[in-house]
Design an enzyme around this catalytic site. Structure first.
Site: not given
Ligand code: GLA
Length: 366
Positions: A155, A260
């Site tokens: 991220e 995820e």
């Protein structure tokens, strides 16, 4: 497909779906990609036996949900805690699973001391990068050859494709990303290395990520795959948007990992963030509508959403290495507490009683 249908028939005929070891989701998709699951500390310990049966039956790849994040594995400058990691890796070896490390460098779940010197002043670039390299060396080094792929950086980009202004970035610019991948490659040359992020289906964000990944490649710094986290809602993003993401990542020369995956069925309050959400909505029935179960209509949408997603993944199985669910069953999902705490969510393929959602699994198998 015919083979898959046959396998699924075997599975359903055998009833007690999760019992036979050889016929789980991992077998249904064995010619396509790994089927992974993120585990917490209780699940990696031998006491969680019922959960371990599910894990053994259905998954051939493991991810650590929290246990290898910096704040847990390296809470103080001189203190490492490998209790989770050791049990996790032992389980991975026992199952012969493709075992993933998550994550070496991230702006969340990282202690403040990482960015400070002993007097609490902000570190300089060189000192920060060297601290990061030591962390990578220690954590990755311990599991060299045992953890097969690592989310090296998590991220680091904003939605518009610019660099996230994290402390990592403020102190070192984007150089920390390059340094992290270089060090990781050096520590375990055989491990796959990933850049992982959410909303990679968004063109603007993806462009930032891919431009930078290509710049690194040109400098000889290899990234093996881009992780598309896959925290999806019932109706967005569209399958076309996700597909565009998969195609462009592959065209840029990287593999794709769906890292995820979950499907959030609860309504999301708009125009509110973080703590506000909990203050304003934590006890709101409007935003927690399925405490006693899910309507047939939502169940149908949920099944169709997973069917569409897996149809897409199958179509691009030459590009996708792994599809990992973010959690084993609904009762354990982070989505019961995000973005509003204390809700009852149903994002996974196993329910709170550890029963498989047979109707959904059947739909994704064809
Ligand atoms: C991000 C991280 C995961 C996890 C989820 C929420 O996606 O990569 O490790 O923290 O947020 O659980």
């Amino acid at each position: 497909m015919i083979k898959k249908a046959f396998l699924f028939l075997t599975i359903t005929l055998l009833m007690g779906f999760h019992k036979p070891k050889e016929h789980g989701m991992k077998d249904i998709f064995k010619d396509s990609f790994y089927i992974g699951v993120a585990l917490n500390s209780q699940q990696v310990s031998s006491e969680a036996t019922q959960e371990q049966v599910l894990i053994t039956t259905h998954f051939n790849s493991l991810s650590p949900e929290n246990g290898l994040k910096w704040s847990l594995v390296h809470p103080k400058p001189e203190e490492y805690n490998f209790q989770f990691g050791d049990a996790y890796v032992a389980l991975g070896e026992k199952l012969g699973a493709f075992t993933v490390g998550h994550c070496l460098v991230w702006h969340q779940q990282v202690p403040n001391w990482v960015f400070e010197d002993e007097s609490g002043n902000r570190l300089g670039k060189e000192a920060l990068v060297s601290r990061m390299e030591n962390h990578i060396e220690t954590v990755m080094g311990r599991y060299k050859g045992k953890i097969h792929g690592w989310d090296v950086v998590n991220e680091a980009f904003n939605e518009d494709g610019s660099f996230r202004e994290s402390k990592w970035f403020e102190i070192s610019g984007m150089d920390f990303i390059k340094a992290a991948f270089k060090k990781a490659r050096e520590v375990d040359p055989n491990a796959e290395l990933y850049y992982n992020d959410y909303n990679v289906w968004k063109a603007s964000k993806r462009k930032g990520i891919l431009d930078f990944a290509e710049e690194m490649k040109a400098e000889g710094i290899r990234i093996d795959a881009i992780g598309m986290q896959g925290h999806y809602l019932l109706e967005s993003p569209s399958i076309d948007e996700i597909e565009q993401g998969i195609i462009e990542i592959a065209e840029a020369g990287f593999k794709v990992a769906i890292t995820e995956l979950d499907v959030d069925i609860l309504p999301r309050p708009k125009n509110s963030q973080g703590a506000d959400l909990n203050i304003n909505y934590a006890n709101s029935a409007e935003f927690n509508p399925y405490v006693d179960g899910v309507s047939t209509e939502i169940k149908e949408k949920f099944a169709q959403r997973y069917a569409d997603l897996f149809q897409l993944f199958e179509k691009h199985k030459d590009k996708i290495t792994r599809v990992t669910f973010w959690g084993l069953h609904d009762g354990r999902s982070w989505l019961n507490n995000f973005p509003v705490r204390g809700r009852t969510n149903y994002p996974l393929l196993f329910d709170r009683n550890l029963e498989p959602k047979i109707d959904v699994i059947k739909r994704i198998s064809f």
